[in-house]
Structure formats: structure tokens, C-alpha cells
Design an enzyme around this catalytic site. Structure first.
Site, PDB file in Angstrom:
ATOM      1  N   GLU A  47     -15.385 -35.938  53.795  1.00 24.39           N
ATOM      2  CA  GLU A  47     -16.837 -35.797  54.020  1.00 24.39           C
ATOM      3  C   GLU A  47     -17.305 -34.492  53.364  1.00 24.39           C
ATOM      4  O   GLU A  47     -16.573 -33.498  53.389  1.00 24.39           O
ATOM      5  CB  GLU A  47     -17.067 -35.719  55.537  1.00 24.39           C
ATOM      6  CG  GLU A  47     -18.498 -35.429  55.963  1.00 24.39           C
ATOM      7  CD  GLU A  47     -18.610 -35.113  57.469  1.00 24.39           C
ATOM      8  OE1 GLU A  47     -17.689 -34.478  58.040  1.00 24.39           O
ATOM      9  OE2 GLU A  47     -19.634 -35.499  58.062  1.00 24.39           O
ATOM     10  N   ASN A 108     -26.164 -37.501  54.906  1.00 25.94           N
ATOM     11  CA  ASN A 108     -24.739 -37.203  54.778  1.00 25.94           C
ATOM     12  C   ASN A 108     -24.120 -38.490  54.229  1.00 25.94           C
ATOM     13  O   ASN A 108     -23.988 -39.477  54.952  1.00 25.94           O
ATOM     14  CB  ASN A 108     -24.164 -36.825  56.146  1.00 25.94           C
ATOM     15  CG  ASN A 108     -22.736 -36.357  56.056  1.00 25.94           C
ATOM     16  OD1 ASN A 108     -22.037 -36.666  55.100  1.00 25.94           O
ATOM     17  ND2 ASN A 108     -22.282 -35.638  57.069  1.00 25.94           N
ATOM     18  N   LYS A 125     -24.344 -41.642  56.613  1.00 22.55           N
ATOM     19  CA  LYS A 125     -23.798 -41.481  57.978  1.00 22.55           C
ATOM     20  C   LYS A 125     -24.830 -41.855  59.048  1.00 22.55           C
ATOM     21  O   LYS A 125     -25.959 -41.348  59.040  1.00 22.55           O
ATOM     22  CB  LYS A 125     -23.349 -40.030  58.147  1.00 22.55           C
ATOM     23  CG  LYS A 125     -22.590 -39.714  59.430  1.00 22.55           C
ATOM     24  CD  LYS A 125     -22.074 -38.275  59.352  1.00 22.55           C
ATOM     25  CE  LYS A 125     -21.266 -37.828  60.528  1.00 22.55           C
ATOM     26  NZ  LYS A 125     -20.757 -36.448  60.342  1.00 22.55           N
ATOM     27  N   GLU A 144     -26.090 -30.959  62.221  1.00 27.83           N
ATOM     28  CA  GLU A 144     -26.257 -32.182  61.410  1.00 27.83           C
ATOM     29  C   GLU A 144     -27.506 -32.971  61.793  1.00 27.83           C
ATOM     30  O   GLU A 144     -28.164 -33.556  60.940  1.00 27.83           O
ATOM     31  CB  GLU A 144     -25.037 -33.086  61.573  1.00 27.83           C
ATOM     32  CG  GLU A 144     -23.915 -32.761  60.627  1.00 27.83           C
ATOM     33  CD  GLU A 144     -22.870 -33.861  60.618  1.00 27.83           C
ATOM     34  OE1 GLU A 144     -23.090 -34.891  59.992  1.00 27.83           O
ATOM     35  OE2 GLU A 144     -21.823 -33.664  61.256  1.00 27.83           O
ATOM     36  N   CYS A 170     -16.748 -39.444  59.296  1.00 32.57           N
ATOM     37  CA  CYS A 170     -16.384 -38.514  60.374  1.00 32.57           C
ATOM     38  C   CYS A 170     -16.685 -39.018  61.778  1.00 32.57           C
ATOM     39  O   CYS A 170     -15.994 -39.856  62.295  1.00 32.57           O
ATOM     40  CB  CYS A 170     -17.011 -37.140  60.120  1.00 32.57           C
ATOM     41  SG  CYS A 170     -16.217 -35.892  61.167  1.00 32.57           S
ATOM     42  N   ASN A 195     -14.838 -33.780  58.596  1.00 27.88           N
ATOM     43  CA  ASN A 195     -14.688 -32.318  58.806  1.00 27.88           C
ATOM     44  C   ASN A 195     -14.718 -32.159  60.314  1.00 27.88           C
ATOM     45  O   ASN A 195     -15.792 -32.281  60.927  1.00 27.88           O
ATOM     46  CB  ASN A 195     -15.888 -31.522  58.268  1.00 27.88           C
ATOM     47  CG  ASN A 195     -15.925 -31.396  56.762  1.00 27.88           C
ATOM     48  OD1 ASN A 195     -15.563 -30.373  56.196  1.00 27.88           O
ATOM     49  ND2 ASN A 195     -16.403 -32.438  56.101  1.00 27.88           N
TER      50      ASN A 195
HETATM   51  N1  CDT Z   1     -18.523 -33.757  60.850  1.00 32.54           N
HETATM   52  C1  CDT Z   1     -18.465 -34.397  62.034  1.00 32.54           C
HETATM   53  O1  CDT Z   1     -19.006 -35.469  62.186  1.00 32.54           O
HETATM   54  N2  CDT Z   1     -17.803 -33.778  63.030  1.00 32.54           N
HETATM   55  C2  CDT Z   1     -17.672 -34.339  64.353  1.00 32.54           C
HETATM   56  C3  CDT Z   1     -17.632 -33.234  65.341  1.00 32.54           C
HETATM   57  C4  CDT Z   1     -18.810 -33.225  66.171  1.00 32.54           C
HETATM   58  S1  CDT Z   1     -18.740 -32.021  67.440  1.00 32.54           S
HETATM   59  C5  CDT Z   1     -20.310 -31.397  67.431  1.00 32.54           C
HETATM   60  C6  CDT Z   1     -16.428 -35.174  64.535  1.00 32.54           C
HETATM   61  O2  CDT Z   1     -16.539 -36.261  65.093  1.00 32.54           O
HETATM   62  O3  CDT Z   1     -15.339 -34.751  64.182  1.00 32.54           O
END
Ligand code: CDT
Length: 309
Positions: A47, A108, A125, A144, A170, A195
Site C-alpha cells: 500500500e 488510497n 480503498k 486516512e 490493508c 502499512n
Molecule cells: N493502513 C491501514 O489501513 N492500516 C490499518 C491500521 C488502522 S489502525 C488506525 C490496518 O488495518 O493495518
């Protein structure tokens, strides 16, 4: 029928803020060359693979926009497209997409670059995590919800390279709805860049649970939809925030076929025989025979949970 593909997850170590696109693309090119040397026919990048994970910072509109791409390919990303065409390798690439508008929008996004060097699929996303406003008393933000619009392309599955390919990004992987929508389109290879912070700042969650939950959802999704899943992370300590590694390739049985060993740039590969998806799809998870959608109404009619009356 022989339908198999050698798939690579090209995990990336951190991209610190201020790193130029040129530097990052040079790293990506090195990973693509490694994947090619291991006979990969498809490579999945993380991502937001072209920049740092910038939603961790409070930024001005201009700073956010500077982390986005307005054209794809652009001059800096053209080498990735050229590589796909010259080597006939399909590439999943995550990045921030800016549509200048009006109306201005940011997504995203992940694209699948086909073996002809053209965009074969695009996904934006849907499950945006975090907040739209900065939070107090946290070491890093997760903005985000404020920086991106909710994806407007659904969860696509397309026939590419003789495989049913689905995409998500993600946080989407934590939601069974994502994979069931892909599963209902007979997905065989579900691709996901991520990430993921190694620490949950909003509670006292033991840190080992981050990796446990990551693998738990991917393995369950693969098994319950009888699909291969390829998940690729950006890892290591990025701007002081540790991200989990754990890039992996999961079989339709839910078994992990390959798992990254390091916290940095690393290529893992697996041979995926797509015909192996049929067994689960035709037996335990034969949707046509066993699903009972009339009993699933709440899933689409209700968003938040309510106590029983
Ligand atoms: N980048 C991303 O979607 N990260 C989320 C963490 C969210 S916690 C605020 C994940 O699901 O890993």
C-alpha cells in the site's frame, strides 16, 4: 488444465518522509529485478508504495497533495510500467491518487499493471481506518479518513492472465465482507498491500497481537473463500513508527506458503496452482449450494451493531 502462476510479494522497508519518488522507484526496480530472477510472473508491492505512510502526519492540503499522483504512469513511475511490459510481469502497485477536480478527490488506490504495460485493474480503498481529525495524546496520527475519499469502485475481480484476480488494501483485509464480495466473484488470487503499525495507541493491546491478527484474517479469508491471498507490507521503522512485516502468500486451504523473514526490502515467492482453488469452492464453500442470503439481510441493512430489543 494447467493454470499456475509464480507470485512474488515484494516487501519494502521504510520510506522516510522527504524521500524522492525517483529514489523509491529505484528501490522498487531492484525488487522487481529480484522477483524476475526468481521467475515471478506477478509481483505485489505494498500500500502507498511510492511514499511514506503520510496519514501518520498532520499535513496541509498542499503537503497531502504532494504525496499523491495525478497521472499514472507519470514520468517517475513509467519505469515500473516499462518493466511490466518488457518482462511480461503483472504488478500490483499501491499509491495515493489525486483527482484535481472539481470536485477534488483523493483515493488510497492500487492498480494492477498488466503484462502489456497497461492498467488492467484499479481499486480504491473502501475501509479507511483512523480519523478525519487529529487526535490528542497519541504519538502518531492516523488520518486516512480525512485525507482520502471512500473508494468508489467496489471490490473488483477481473480475469487477468487466465486468473480471477481481486484487489483490496490493508484495513480491508480485516473485514470478512471484503473477501466474501471477492469470493462471490470466484476470486482465485486476492492481492493486498498494507502499512500496519506495530503498536495500537488507543488501548493496551499486547504488541504480538498485531502479527497474530494480520495472519489470522488472511488465513481465514483464504480458507473461507478458497482463494490464494498475497499480502505485502511496508515494514521497519518509518519516521519513528514501527510497522509490522509478515508479508505472506496464503494457499486456498488457509496454509501459509511463504512468509517474509526480515524487516526490510525482501522478495518472497510461491508457486500458485489456481486449480487448487476449485476444491474448497466446490465442496465446503460451495456458495451456490449452501449460502442462505435471506438470513444475511442485516449485513447490508445495518451498519453499526445494536443490542437486541
Ligand atoms: N493502513 C491501514 O489501513 N492500516 C490499518 C491500521 C488502522 S489502525 C488506525 C490496518 O488495518 O493495518
Amino acid at each position: 488444465m494447467n493454470r499456475s502462476v509464480i507470485v512474488a510479494a515484494a516487501q519494502m522497508g521504510p520510506i522516510q518522509i522527504g524521500t524522492s519518488r525517483g529514489e523509491t522507484v529505484a528501490r522498487i526496480m531492484d525488487l522487481l529485478a529480484q522477483a524476475k530472477s526468481r521467475s515471478a510472473e506477478m509481483v505485489v508491492l505494498p500500500e502507498l508504495a511510492l511514499t511514506t505512510f503520510f496519514p501518520r502526519f498532520e499535513m496541509s492540503e498542499a503537503e497531502i497533495d504532494a504525496h499523491c499522483e495525478t497521472e499514472m504512469p507519470g514520468p517517475e513511475t513509467q519505469p515500473i510500467f516499462d518493466f511490466a511490459k518488457e518482462n511480461r510481469i503483472t504488478i500490483y502497485l499501491g499509491y495515493a491518487e489525486l483527482i484535481p477536480g472539481p470536485p477534488k478527490k483523493r483515493f488510497n488506490t492500487a492498480i494492477l499493471i498488466g503484462r502489456d504495460g497497461k492498467i488492467a485493474m484499479k481499486y480504491r480503498k473502501v475501509h479507511l481506518p483512523g480519523y478525519s481529525e487529529p487526535q490528542s495524546d497519541v504519538p502518531f496520527q492516523h488520518l486516512e479518513l480525512g485525507y482520502f475519499d471512500v473508494g468508489d469502485l467496489g471490490f473488483p475481480v477481473r480475469r487477468v492472465d487466465d486468473a480471477n484476480i481481486g484487489m483490496c488494501i490493508c484495513n480491508d483485509r480485516r473485514w470478512p465482507e471484503t473477501f466474501r464480495v471477492l469470493g462471490l466473484q470466484n476470486v482465485e488470487l486476492a492481492l493486498c498491500g498494507y502499512n500496519t503499525s506495530a503498536v495500537n495507541y488507543h488501548g493496551n493491546e499486547p504488541s504480538h497481537l498485531k502479527m497474530f491478527h494480520h495472519l489470522l484474517v488472511l488465513q481465514a479469508a483464504a480458507y473461507q473463500n478458497s482463494t490464494y491471498v498475497v499480502a505485502t507490507g511496508k515494514t521497519g521503522v518509518e519516521n519513528g513508527q514501527r510497522l509490522i512485516a509478515g508479508s505472506c502468500i496464503v494457499a486456498p486451504t488457509g496454509e501459509v506458503l511463504a512468509l517474509s523473514q526480515t524487516d526490510g526490502d525482501e522478495v518472497i515467492t510461491a508457486h500458485c496452482d489456481l486449480e487448487r482453488c476449485r476444491f474448497g469452492k466446490e465442496t465446503m464453500f460451495n456458495f451456490a449450494r449452501y449460502r442462505q442470503p435471506e438470513h444475511y439481510r442485516l449485513i447490508v441493512d445495518r451498519v453499526g451493531a445494536k443490542d437486541p430489543e
